[in-house]
Design an enzyme around this catalytic site. Structure first.
Site, short mmCIF file in Angstrom:
data_model
loop_
_atom_site.label_atom_id
_atom_site.label_comp_id
_atom_site.label_asym_id
_atom_site.label_seq_id
_atom_site.Cartn_x
_atom_site.Cartn_y
_atom_site.Cartn_z
N ASP A 347 0.87 -1.16 0.00
CA ASP A 347 0.00 0.00 0.00
C ASP A 347 0.92 1.23 0.00
O ASP A 347 2.09 1.11 0.36
CB ASP A 347 -0.88 -0.02 1.26
CG ASP A 347 -1.72 1.22 1.39
OD1 ASP A 347 -2.31 1.64 0.38
OD2 ASP A 347 -1.76 1.78 2.50
N ASP A 540 -1.01 -0.54 6.14
CA ASP A 540 -0.99 0.10 7.46
C ASP A 540 -1.95 -0.56 8.44
O ASP A 540 -1.99 -0.20 9.61
CB ASP A 540 -1.27 1.60 7.36
CG ASP A 540 -2.62 1.90 6.73
OD1 ASP A 540 -3.46 0.97 6.63
OD2 ASP A 540 -2.85 3.06 6.35
N ASP A 544 -6.76 -1.69 5.16
CA ASP A 544 -6.31 -2.71 4.21
C ASP A 544 -6.63 -4.13 4.68
O ASP A 544 -6.04 -5.09 4.18
CB ASP A 544 -4.80 -2.59 3.98
CG ASP A 544 -4.44 -1.31 3.23
OD1 ASP A 544 -5.10 -1.03 2.22
OD2 ASP A 544 -3.52 -0.61 3.67
#
Length: 648
Positions: A347, A540, A544
């Protein structure tokens, strides 16, 4: 050394001393001629003895008693475990094999060899115990983050209570030198917190009123008053302790293989030894003592101690070493899976970038003041916890809506709509403008662009920038040097994503992704990964969770205080340093390399010694090396997993 380990050491020294006495004292001091004990239980002189093939040979009673004293001192616990194993139906283990082999050697008159086998076996067990203890201490050091008490004020006095008794919203006092017992928010005071127990980093973290603190850190300077936000059972320290304590329950494939291997291997070698003792004498005629001795040697060699002990120890050591660096691995299976990773998917926000956004540029539409644009966008975003929303509010100096905002609706992957001062406002990305039918002016500057519309009319755009983490580029280089493919998935626009990807040297970049789009891209990457390899996703841990759960290995970054990270991820990095990803990869590969070394070494040496023992070439001394020696070497090799590699 523990008390138990010291007792074993004393027994080894005493048994060794008795063996030394037996070896150094001349036989002439033992009075009497050679006596023999037959199976009738009577002592007879050699002249009256007729060989039956089942007789115990004794030079004298005195040396026999010395040998037996040494044997019982060094081996009584092994004898006890073997008997208990038989009683409980768990016959075929290393204790049973040791007892059968050593008692058999005694029956054949090889008293010294039987004591030597048991002595060296206990030396090996001591080595194993010390190595396991060292590994366990690395976990225990992490367990020291468990708080013993919390301070509450009662009638102006501080009272120490169990952290589990403190209620949410209650105020606790943390004095300098004390550990933060519960998660909360500072309401008074400033201090520096030592987070090394959670992150592995010694750099202190400054906190003051309004800052969040997590349990497990140590208050190093000022007095803090903290409002508790979570009960102890849901606190960061409680979740971490539960994670580490249960990590041994999730075994790697190699551990499960060794467990199953030992279950079938041990009975098989017992049957093989019995056949070796019986078949050759029947076929060749006579020589029972020779073949029984070979069978006993075969049993000692065949003990699977090296594998049964060293393989779990390798994973335990790897998990312990990683935990000291602030990398929490939920089980040996995830450590094993990580070693096979060939693709790492990132990410962007909060993982490769700092996630601390700031307004870089305001581009109002004609007739709109820049201050009014920023204020309107900040008010519309005032109920969102997204980092971009926070940056808008900070830039506009807005804390709350003052009753000016209503009808807030958050649209995942697009933005928000709300009624601000009676006007309909839409704030978000280009997709939101398109969905709202707004004719907007695209802003193609690198960064995150927030568009705003008031009553369906374009009001302008705001450019928000995010900085790369200092170690992000080095982390990507390290991963690529290990042969891993690096991919980034982000919801940001293509220009911003491309700028970040090029700065870091990523192999593949996918932008403008909604949450569902990230999952679709991950599915595609999973389908195209190399055979027998795994894919790791690094996020994080806040938004996600679907992708973390879908990947072969989910790695959560910056997880201090993030419940979502600890729950969804398989591996949790307790700080937000991307360099820890490469370190975790290095630890996992070193651990699996050591496991493979031990398997190949142990099986190779044992196979060679089994053949030599069955052929009568290798004696009991070779058997001792094949069992105890291999176990000691394998355990010492496994203990290397405790040392965290630095050259990553």
């Amino acid at each position: 050394m523990t008390k138990k380990q010291k007792r074993v050491l004393y027994r080894i020294l005493i048994a060794g001393a008795l063996l030394l006495v037996q070896a150094l004292v001349p036989d002439q001091i033992f009075l009497g001629e050679r006596w023999i004990l037959d199976f009738t239980g009577e002592w007879v002189a050699p002249a009256d003895w007729v060989s039956t093939g089942y007789t115990l040979y004794l030079d004298t009673l005195t040396p026999f008693l010395l040998y037996m004293a040494a044997y019982l001192i060094i081996g009584y616990d092994v004898l006890r475990k073997a008997v208990l194993g038989i009683v409980h139906g768990e016959i075929f283990d290393e204790n049973f094999l040791m007892v059968v082999a050593t008692v058999g050697a005694i029956l054949l008159g090889s008293y010294g060899e039987s004591v030597e086998v048991m002595l060296f076996y206990q030396i090996g067990e001591l080595f194993q115990s010390v190595a396991v203890g060292k590994s366990r201490r690395s976990i225990t050091e992490l367990m020291d983050i468990r708080p013993d008490y919390a301070n509450i004020e009662v009638s102006g006095q501080l009272k120490q209570v169990d952290p589990e008794e403190v209620a949410v919203e209650q105020i606790i006092v943390i004095r300098p030198g004390e550990r933060v017992p519960l998660d909360g928010v500072v309401v008074e005071g400033t201090s520096a917190l030592n987070t090394s127990a959670l992150t592995g980093e010694s750099l202190p973290r400054e906190v003051s009123a309004g800052d969040e603190v997590v349990s497990g850190c140590v208050n190093t300077s000022g007095l803090l008053r903290v409002r508790v936000t979570k009960p102890f059972g849901e606190s960061t320290v409680s979740k971490i302790l539960d994670l580490v304590e249960n990590s041994s329950l999730k075994k790697a494939k190699a551990e499960n293989f060794i467990t199953k291997f030992a279950r079938y291997y041990t009975p098989a070698v017992c049957i093989g030894a019995a056949l070796l003792a019986v078949i050759p004498p029947l076929l060749l005629g006579g020589g029972w003592a020779v073949w029984v001795r070979r069978a006993l040697t075969f049993l000692v060699i065949s003990c699977p101690c090296a594998l049964v002990i060293s393989i779990p120890l390798s994973f335990f050591g790897g998990i312990g070493g990683a935990s000291r660096s602030g990398i929490l691995v939920k089980g040996g299976n995830y450590l094993e899976a990580l070693s096979a990773a060939r693709t790492v998917v990132f990410d962007k926000t909060g993982t490769l970038t700092q996630g601390v956004f700031a307004v870089a540029e305001t581009c109002p539409a004609e007739g709109i003041r820049a201050e009014a644009l920023l204020e309107t966008a900040a008010l519309a975003e005032c109920y969102s916890s997204h980092p971009i929303s926070l940056s808008l509010r900070q830039s506009a100096g807005i804390d709350g809506d003052g009753g000016r905002v209503s009808g807030v609706e958050e649209i995942a992957g697009h933005g928000v709509t709300a009624v601000v001062d009676g006007r309909r406002v839409a704030v978000g990305n280009a997709r939101l403008m398109t969905a709202q039918g707004v004719d907007f002016v695209p802003n193609d500057h690198p960064g995150t662009v927030v568009y705003a519309a008031i009553d369906g009319t374009f009001a302008g755009s705001i450019l928000i920038s995010d900085q790369l983490k200092a170690t992000a580029a080095g982390a990507v280089r390290s991963l690529r040097s290990q042969g891993l493919r690096t991919v980034m998935l982000t919801g940001d626009n293509a220009k911003t994503a491309q700028a970040v990807g090029e700065a870091l040297g990523l192999d593949e970049i996918h932008s403008d992704l909604l949450p569902a789009g990230k999952v679709e891209q991950l599915e595609r990457l999973l389908a195209s990964k190399p055979p027998r390899s795994t894919l790791a996703f690094v996020g994080d841990g806040i938004n996600d969770a679907p992708v973390l759960s879908r990947a072969d290995i989910g790695i959560a970054m910056g997880a201090m205080g993030s419940d979502a990270a600890i729950e969804a991820a398989d591996i949790v990095l307790m700080d937000d340093d991307p360099a820890k990803i490469a370190l975790a990869m290095s630890i996992s590969r070193k651990c699996l390399r050591i496991v493979k070394e031990n398997i190949i070494f142990a099986l190779g040496v044992k196979a060679a010694c089994l053949i030599l023992g069955a052929a009568g070439i290798a004696g009991m001394q070779a058997a001792i090396f094949a069992d105890v020696g291999v176990m000691v070497l394998a355990v010492l090799n496994a203990a290397r997993t405790l040392r965290v590699p630095q050259d990553v």
